[in-house]
Write a protein that holds these residues in place. Structure first.
Motif, PDB file in Angstrom:
ATOM      1  N   TYR A 125       0.800  -1.214   0.000  1.00  0.00           N
ATOM      2  CA  TYR A 125       0.000   0.000   0.000  1.00  0.00           C
ATOM      3  C   TYR A 125       0.838   1.273   0.000  1.00  0.00           C
ATOM      4  O   TYR A 125       1.994   1.294   0.395  1.00  0.00           O
ATOM      5  CB  TYR A 125      -0.957  -0.008   1.193  1.00  0.00           C
ATOM      6  CG  TYR A 125      -0.291   0.224   2.538  1.00  0.00           C
ATOM      7  CD1 TYR A 125      -0.142   1.520   3.027  1.00  0.00           C
ATOM      8  CD2 TYR A 125       0.163  -0.834   3.314  1.00  0.00           C
ATOM      9  CE1 TYR A 125       0.457   1.759   4.249  1.00  0.00           C
ATOM     10  CE2 TYR A 125       0.774  -0.608   4.539  1.00  0.00           C
ATOM     11  CZ  TYR A 125       0.915   0.692   5.000  1.00  0.00           C
ATOM     12  OH  TYR A 125       1.522   0.914   6.207  1.00  0.00           O
ATOM     13  N   ASP A 126       0.188   2.340  -0.446  1.00  0.00           N
ATOM     14  CA  ASP A 126       0.750   3.683  -0.420  1.00  0.00           C
ATOM     15  C   ASP A 126       0.112   4.401   0.767  1.00  0.00           C
ATOM     16  O   ASP A 126      -1.110   4.533   0.833  1.00  0.00           O
ATOM     17  CB  ASP A 126       0.409   4.386  -1.742  1.00  0.00           C
ATOM     18  CG  ASP A 126       1.021   5.770  -1.846  1.00  0.00           C
ATOM     19  OD1 ASP A 126       1.300   6.379  -0.800  1.00  0.00           O
ATOM     20  OD2 ASP A 126       1.192   6.252  -2.988  1.00  0.00           O
ATOM     21  N   ASP A 127       0.917   4.860   1.707  1.00  0.00           N
ATOM     22  CA  ASP A 127       0.344   5.391   2.940  1.00  0.00           C
ATOM     23  C   ASP A 127      -0.322   6.752   2.760  1.00  0.00           C
ATOM     24  O   ASP A 127      -1.141   7.151   3.592  1.00  0.00           O
ATOM     25  CB  ASP A 127       1.388   5.464   4.060  1.00  0.00           C
ATOM     26  CG  ASP A 127       2.595   6.320   3.702  1.00  0.00           C
ATOM     27  OD1 ASP A 127       2.638   6.821   2.567  1.00  0.00           O
ATOM     28  OD2 ASP A 127       3.471   6.477   4.558  1.00  0.00           O
ATOM     29  N   GLN A 128      -0.057   7.488   1.678  1.00  0.00           N
ATOM     30  CA  GLN A 128      -0.681   8.803   1.503  1.00  0.00           C
ATOM     31  C   GLN A 128      -2.181   8.696   1.234  1.00  0.00           C
ATOM     32  O   GLN A 128      -2.964   9.331   1.942  1.00  0.00           O
ATOM     33  CB  GLN A 128       0.035   9.579   0.400  1.00  0.00           C
ATOM     34  CG  GLN A 128       1.414  10.071   0.817  1.00  0.00           C
ATOM     35  CD  GLN A 128       2.100  10.837  -0.285  1.00  0.00           C
ATOM     36  OE1 GLN A 128       2.598  10.262  -1.263  1.00  0.00           O
ATOM     37  NE2 GLN A 128       2.129  12.143  -0.156  1.00  0.00           N
ATOM     38  N   PRO A 129      -2.637   7.946   0.223  1.00  0.00           N
ATOM     39  CA  PRO A 129      -4.086   7.805   0.068  1.00  0.00           C
ATOM     40  C   PRO A 129      -4.736   7.041   1.233  1.00  0.00           C
ATOM     41  O   PRO A 129      -5.887   7.292   1.563  1.00  0.00           O
ATOM     42  CB  PRO A 129      -4.242   7.040  -1.257  1.00  0.00           C
ATOM     43  CG  PRO A 129      -2.919   6.434  -1.528  1.00  0.00           C
ATOM     44  CD  PRO A 129      -1.901   7.319  -0.903  1.00  0.00           C
ATOM     45  N   LEU A 130      -3.970   6.145   1.866  1.00  0.00           N
ATOM     46  CA  LEU A 130      -4.537   5.431   3.004  1.00  0.00           C
ATOM     47  C   LEU A 130      -4.814   6.394   4.157  1.00  0.00           C
ATOM     48  O   LEU A 130      -5.845   6.310   4.836  1.00  0.00           O
ATOM     49  CB  LEU A 130      -3.590   4.325   3.459  1.00  0.00           C
ATOM     50  CG  LEU A 130      -4.178   3.294   4.432  1.00  0.00           C
ATOM     51  CD1 LEU A 130      -5.298   2.516   3.768  1.00  0.00           C
ATOM     52  CD2 LEU A 130      -3.094   2.342   4.918  1.00  0.00           C
ATOM     53  N   LEU A 131      -3.906   7.334   4.380  1.00  0.00           N
ATOM     54  CA  LEU A 131      -4.111   8.340   5.410  1.00  0.00           C
ATOM     55  C   LEU A 131      -5.275   9.255   5.041  1.00  0.00           C
ATOM     56  O   LEU A 131      -6.083   9.628   5.893  1.00  0.00           O
ATOM     57  CB  LEU A 131      -2.836   9.158   5.604  1.00  0.00           C
ATOM     58  CG  LEU A 131      -2.878  10.279   6.654  1.00  0.00           C
ATOM     59  CD1 LEU A 131      -3.304   9.733   8.005  1.00  0.00           C
ATOM     60  CD2 LEU A 131      -1.510  10.949   6.754  1.00  0.00           C
ATOM     61  N   ALA A 132      -5.389   9.587   3.761  1.00  0.00           N
ATOM     62  CA  ALA A 132      -6.514  10.409   3.312  1.00  0.00           C
ATOM     63  C   ALA A 132      -7.843   9.676   3.509  1.00  0.00           C
ATOM     64  O   ALA A 132      -8.867  10.294   3.829  1.00  0.00           O
ATOM     65  CB  ALA A 132      -6.333  10.791   1.840  1.00  0.00           C
ATOM     66  N   ALA A 133      -7.830   8.354   3.323  1.00  0.00           N
ATOM     67  CA  ALA A 133      -9.038   7.564   3.571  1.00  0.00           C
ATOM     68  C   ALA A 133      -9.419   7.612   5.044  1.00  0.00           C
ATOM     69  O   ALA A 133     -10.601   7.744   5.392  1.00  0.00           O
ATOM     70  CB  ALA A 133      -8.822   6.122   3.123  1.00  0.00           C
ATOM     71  N   ALA A 134      -8.421   7.517   5.926  1.00  0.00           N
ATOM     72  CA  ALA A 134      -8.688   7.629   7.354  1.00  0.00           C
ATOM     73  C   ALA A 134      -9.231   9.009   7.700  1.00  0.00           C
ATOM     74  O   ALA A 134     -10.124   9.148   8.553  1.00  0.00           O
ATOM     75  CB  ALA A 134      -7.418   7.338   8.154  1.00  0.00           C
TER      76      ALA A 134
END
Length: 295
Positions: free
Chosen positions: A20-29
């Motif tokens: 995973y790419d943590d940037q879009p994952l953080l944006a999802a959170a």
């Protein structure tokens, strides 16, 4: 030290399964936290880990089960979903079942690590939601290759197959729920897409068994993931919604979240609507994508 996008893609594409790419994952959170009071359930359609090895599942466990320390972040400022106040459901994908970096299928560690929120019976897991008298049931089925299967080196990476025992349990749990809860819609959740036009390298083998059973039981909606691209098969039953990826490094500029709403009309009929949100790198957030599908 985070790798640049080309470095990450090259490393994971050639040396390991994708991650995973943590940037879009953080944006999802960010998005889920902002709308947590309006969301009843976060359903994750599989491939939460790079492989089913303990070190990879530990990362997934931290992301989805560990509570936040500062808002939706942990002490290291990494994205965390466990403390957002939204109930989480998860199912395994083929990556989560890999025993090694060669894609050998059949790893069972996922069931142990996520046992608090994933308790399947013969590969099938049921959950339901209810708000203001409007209810929805979601039943997931695991069609990843089993441990005793021998899919071969080329088939094992991107494909799954309908297991007749899992299908029979899906049939059984759907019938039982429909009998006990007449009028409540049932949605199926699969990792692999049974839609037409899915590339042969990503296909759910014998997908027609799933679609035929859905038609017979009156299950009009199937949610799925796996393909890394958003796809809709609307107009026939069942309607199939392929979610795409929320944060895979192999899905650059193609990260999606989906908000599903269920409403009751004046006649008492229930209507399902799916709204798409796409990650915008410039704004660093998920924004409304101009597609809304009613069924």
């Amino acid at each position: 030290m985070p790798k640049t996008e080309p470095e990450r893609q090259q490393y994971f594409s050639f040396w390991k399964p994708t991650s995973y790419d943590d940037q879009p994952l953080l944006a999802a959170a960010d998005f889920i936290q902002e709308f947590s009071n309006e969301l009843d359930l976060l359903f994750i359609l599989g491939d939460v880990a790079t492989t089913g090895l303990d070190e990879d599942l530990e990362v997934a466990k931290q992301v989805f089960l560990e509570n936040r320390v500062r808002e939706h972040l942990n002490a290291a400022l990494e994205p965390r979903f466990g403390g957002l106040g939204v109930r989480i459901c998860v199912m395994p994908g083929n990556h989560d079942r890999y025993k090694d970096d060669l894609g050998t299928p059949g790893c069972k560690s996922f069931d142990r690590v996520f046992g608090k929120i994933y308790e399947p019976r013969r590969g099938v897991f049921l959950t339901d939601v209810d708000r203001d008298g409007v209810s929805l049931c979601i039943i997931s089925a695991d069609f990843c290759f089993a441990e005793d299967s021998d899919p071969g080196l080329l088939r094992r990476y991107g494909r799954g197959a309908v297991d007749d025992q899992v299908l029979a349990e899906l049939d059984n749990q759907t019938r039982n729920y429909q009998y006990a809860n007449p009028g409540t819609p049932v949605v199926w959740a699969l990792h692999f897409s049974p839609a037409e036009g899915v590339p042969s390298t990503l296909v759910l083998e014998e997908r027609e068994k799933v679609n035929n059973l859905a038609k017979y039981l009156g299950v009009n909606h199937i949610f799925c993931g796996h393909t890394h691209f958003r796809k809709r098969e609307i107009g026939t039953h069942p309607h199939i919604y392929c979610a795409g990826s929320v944060s895979s490094i192999d899905s650059v500029d193609n990260h999606f979240l989906h908000v599903c709403t269920v409403s009751k009309g004046s006649s008492g009929t229930l209507q399902l609507e799916v709204f798409d949100l796409k990650y915008d790198e410039i704004q660093d957030q998920f924004v409304s994508y101009p597609v809304s599908l009613e069924a």
